[in-house]
Design a protein around this motif. Structure first.
Motif, PDB file in Angstrom:
ATOM      1  N   LEU A  58      16.068 193.204  62.703  1.00 22.72           N
ATOM      2  CA  LEU A  58      17.403 193.132  63.275  1.00 22.72           C
ATOM      3  C   LEU A  58      18.001 191.789  62.867  1.00 22.72           C
ATOM      4  CD1 LEU A  58      19.489 194.292  65.310  1.00 22.72           C
ATOM      5  CD2 LEU A  58      18.254 193.051  67.074  1.00 22.72           C
ATOM      6  N   LEU A  59      19.129 191.825  62.164  1.00 22.20           N
ATOM      7  CA  LEU A  59      19.806 190.595  61.762  1.00 22.20           C
ATOM      8  C   LEU A  59      20.981 190.358  62.696  1.00 22.20           C
ATOM      9  CD1 LEU A  59      19.894 191.084  57.897  1.00 22.20           C
ATOM     10  CD2 LEU A  59      18.387 189.591  59.194  1.00 22.20           C
ATOM     11  N   ILE A  60      20.966 189.232  63.354  1.00 18.93           N
ATOM     12  CA  ILE A  60      22.066 188.859  64.246  1.00 18.93           C
ATOM     13  C   ILE A  60      22.795 187.692  63.606  1.00 18.93           C
ATOM     14  CG2 ILE A  60      22.698 187.979  66.527  1.00 18.93           C
ATOM     15  CD1 ILE A  60      21.644 190.836  66.599  1.00 18.93           C
ATOM     16  N   MET A  61      24.036 187.925  63.194  1.00 12.38           N
ATOM     17  CA  MET A  61      24.844 186.898  62.543  1.00 12.38           C
ATOM     18  C   MET A  61      25.768 186.177  63.520  1.00 12.38           C
ATOM     19  SD  MET A  61      23.802 187.024  59.564  1.00 12.38           S
ATOM     20  CE  MET A  61      23.312 187.952  58.168  1.00 12.38           C
ATOM     21  N   ASN A  62      26.360 186.942  64.444  1.00 14.41           N
ATOM     22  CA  ASN A  62      27.293 186.365  65.403  1.00 14.41           C
ATOM     23  C   ASN A  62      26.968 186.922  66.792  1.00 14.41           C
ATOM     24  OD1 ASN A  62      29.436 185.399  66.871  1.00 14.41           O
ATOM     25  ND2 ASN A  62      30.962 185.910  65.325  1.00 14.41           N
ATOM     26  N   ALA A  75      23.227 192.122  70.397  1.00 16.75           N
ATOM     27  CA  ALA A  75      22.695 190.825  70.817  1.00 16.75           C
ATOM     28  C   ALA A  75      22.878 190.623  72.317  1.00 16.75           C
ATOM     29  CB  ALA A  75      23.371 189.700  70.044  1.00 16.75           C
ATOM     30  N   SER A  76      24.000 191.052  72.832  1.00 16.30           N
ATOM     31  CA  SER A  76      24.261 190.935  74.266  1.00 16.30           C
ATOM     32  C   SER A  76      23.266 191.771  75.068  1.00 16.30           C
ATOM     33  CB  SER A  76      25.684 191.382  74.567  1.00 16.30           C
ATOM     34  OG  SER A  76      25.920 191.381  75.942  1.00 16.30           O
ATOM     35  N   TYR A 117      15.302 189.028  63.606  1.00 17.06           N
ATOM     36  CA  TYR A 117      14.410 189.381  64.691  1.00 17.06           C
ATOM     37  C   TYR A 117      13.645 190.667  64.393  1.00 17.06           C
ATOM     38  CZ  TYR A 117      17.079 186.002  67.413  1.00 17.06           C
ATOM     39  OH  TYR A 117      17.674 184.845  67.856  1.00 17.06           O
ATOM     40  N   ALA A 118      12.476 190.825  65.009  1.00 20.26           N
ATOM     41  CA  ALA A 118      11.712 192.071  64.949  1.00 20.26           C
ATOM     42  C   ALA A 118      12.190 192.968  66.078  1.00 20.26           C
ATOM     43  CB  ALA A 118      10.228 191.778  65.105  1.00 20.26           C
ATOM     44  N   LEU A 119      12.161 194.277  65.860  1.00 19.96           N
ATOM     45  CA  LEU A 119      12.517 195.212  66.919  1.00 19.96           C
ATOM     46  C   LEU A 119      11.385 195.386  67.925  1.00 19.96           C
ATOM     47  CD1 LEU A 119      14.410 197.990  64.956  1.00 19.96           C
ATOM     48  CD2 LEU A 119      15.362 196.240  66.440  1.00 19.96           C
ATOM     49  N   LYS A 120      10.137 195.381  67.431  1.00 18.99           N
ATOM     50  CA  LYS A 120       8.978 195.533  68.308  1.00 18.99           C
ATOM     51  C   LYS A 120       7.869 194.610  67.862  1.00 18.99           C
ATOM     52  CE  LYS A 120       5.864 198.874  70.328  1.00 18.99           C
ATOM     53  NZ  LYS A 120       5.474 200.280  70.429  1.00 18.99           N
TER      54      LYS A 120
END
Length: 62
Positions: A35-39, A46-47, A57-60
């Motif tokens: 999972l790529l969180i840019m903003n 992300a929320s 991030y890893a999902l699991k």
């Protein structure tokens, strides 16, 4: 090729020996999904996952 490990606390991916997000040393080689969180301020994902720092991030993580 260096294999990434995932933090067991926040699920951030890293190639180091310490998590760059939460500074934990509890890392696992057993994880899947990316999972790529840019903003994180504008991301509903992300929320929902309570992610505040842009990172990969890893999902699991097990």
């Amino acid at each position: 090729m260096v294999r990434e490990v995932a933090c067991k606390k926040c699920k951030a991916l890293t190639t180091g020996k310490m998590c760059p997000v939460c500074k934990s040393t509890e890392l696992s080689k057993d994880w899947f999904g990316i999972l790529l969180i840019m903003n994180p301020q504008k991301s509903k994902v992300a929320s929902t996952l309570e992610i505040k720092v842009p990172h990969k991030y890893a999902l699991k993580v097990t």
